[in-house]
Design an enzyme around this catalytic site. Structure first.
Site, PDB file in Angstrom:
ATOM      1  N   ARG A  74      -1.768 119.909 -20.448  1.00  0.00           N
ATOM      2  CA  ARG A  74      -0.385 119.509 -20.206  1.00  0.00           C
ATOM      3  C   ARG A  74       0.633 120.527 -20.735  1.00  0.00           C
ATOM      4  O   ARG A  74       1.789 120.193 -20.976  1.00  0.00           O
ATOM      5  CB  ARG A  74      -0.097 118.127 -20.802  1.00  0.00           C
ATOM      6  N   SER A 108       2.773 108.655 -17.390  1.00  0.00           N
ATOM      7  CA  SER A 108       2.201 108.552 -18.732  1.00  0.00           C
ATOM      8  C   SER A 108       3.216 109.070 -19.750  1.00  0.00           C
ATOM      9  O   SER A 108       3.625 110.227 -19.684  1.00  0.00           O
ATOM     10  CB  SER A 108       0.902 109.354 -18.817  1.00  0.00           C
ATOM     11  N   GLU A 111       5.304 112.965 -23.457  1.00  0.00           N
ATOM     12  CA  GLU A 111       5.021 113.894 -22.359  1.00  0.00           C
ATOM     13  C   GLU A 111       6.262 114.241 -21.538  1.00  0.00           C
ATOM     14  O   GLU A 111       6.467 115.413 -21.207  1.00  0.00           O
ATOM     15  CB  GLU A 111       3.924 113.321 -21.455  1.00  0.00           C
TER      16      GLU A 111
END
Length: 350
Positions: A163, A244, A345
């Protein structure tokens, strides 16, 4: 010239979470020339520049953004041979997935249904259900704001990890992604590593069962995402989110025992995946659930999705301050219980 600058444009409607204030200045880029002009415009006035894609991984501050927001709208999906495709940064990611999967190209089928645009995928190294874009990105076309030139960066130059990438961690703000070149495999087999997919096609009980096609896998992924509120739809209140919300934390394997004790489970029952020498990746959703943040948690304007523990949702007229309050509550309790600090995130703007 197509480049035009607007003033005081609301940003909340341009994001999937739907919170935040206005952009002091706003423009759209439909070509690389627009990108270069936007960079020059912002530099000449000494104001910050932010590039906006699909708004699916973005939280806008309540006070908005005092600089120039450039909405990326460069289109085009071009097959250039050998399983390679050059895709404009403004193309919707799922539009690209649909096209290549239907043509029999493997490599992105498990990422079907992810909201947002192609240009954002290398920045976050987007991934889902056993795949991530770092595996299929051949090169990324960018405007280098330091050298004021357009260049292609090879996969190895992008600094991909979980990520993260060179674009959002190592040198944030330096590069504007204008297109991405993908390397896919024509006639390749679908990726079936993810447990939900194996269960869906009966492979968990019978590994020799008939394997699904690429298109069948993509359809299944979208259905699974929809069941978790992760397929953006105006008819699904649970999809009014940024996907998420927390990254799956990577921790020392030596912490698993204490985490198991705190969760009142046997060590072998703590779900985890290898993440390098002495490291494991834990599912953030599992930690949230055992800390009491279950589906539907919260009575305010921001709460946990009723379909997926890892998604926070805007229940209506939420502010960024509401999001921060919920985030702080979750982070503090999970850290107090398990000694693991969760990291958000979605990106904050403003």
């Amino acid at each position: 010239m197509t480049f035009q600058v607007e003033e005081n444009v609301p940003l909340a409607p341009l994001t999937t979470f739907g919170v935040g204030g206005r952009a002091r200045w706003f423009a759209r880029a439909t070509s690389e020339a627009d990108v270069a002009e936007a960079v020059n415009w912002a530099a000449a006035r000494g104001v910050p520049l932010f590039v906006l894609g699909g708004g699916s991984n973005l939280l806008v501050a309540d006070e908005g953004f005092k600089g120039l927001v450039l909405r990326m709208e460069i289109g085009g999906i071009e097959a250039v041979g050998g399983g390679r495709f050059v895709v404009g940064a403004g193309v919707e990611w799922d539009e690209f997935v649909t096209r290549v999967v239907s043509a029999g190209f493997a490599g992105v089928e498990c990422m079907a249904g992810i909201p947002g645009s192609v240009g954002g995928t290398p920045v976050q190294n987007v991934g889902a259900y056993g795949q991530e874009v770092a595996e299929v990105i051949d090169a990324v076309r960018v405007f280098d704001r330091e050298k004021l030139i357009f260049v292609w960066l090879d996969n190895k130059d992008c600094g991909f990890r979980y990520r993260e990438s060179r674009f959002n961690i190592d040198e944030p703000g330096r590069f504007v992604v204008t297109s991405v070149r993908f390397q896919l495999k024509q006639g390749g087999a679908p990726n079936l590593k993810y447990a939900d997919l194996r269960k869906r096609f009966g492979l968990d009980v019978n590994p020799e069962a008939a394997k699904p096609s690429l298109q069948e896998v993509a359809v299944a992924v979208r259905e699974i995402r929809a069941s978790k509120g992760m397929l953006h739809s105006p008819n699904d209140a649970d999809s009014r989110s940024a996907g998420s919300f927390f990254k799956n934390p990577i921790v020392s394997d030596s912490l698993v025992g204490s985490i198991a004790q705190a969760a009142s489970v046997a060590t072998e029952n703590v779900p985890r995946w290898p993440a390098g020498a002495g490291l494991v990746k834990l599912p953030a959703a599992w930690l949230l659930e055992r800390a009491g943040f279950v589906k539907g948690f919260g009575s305010g304007r921001v709460g946990v999705s009723t379909k997926h523990t890892l998604a926070l949702v805007n229940r209506g007229e939420a502010s960024f301050a509401d999001v921060e309050q919920m985030q702080a509550e979750i982070v503090a309790k999970v850290e107090a219980l398990f000694g693991v600090r969760l990291v958000r995130e979605p990106v904050k703007l403003g």
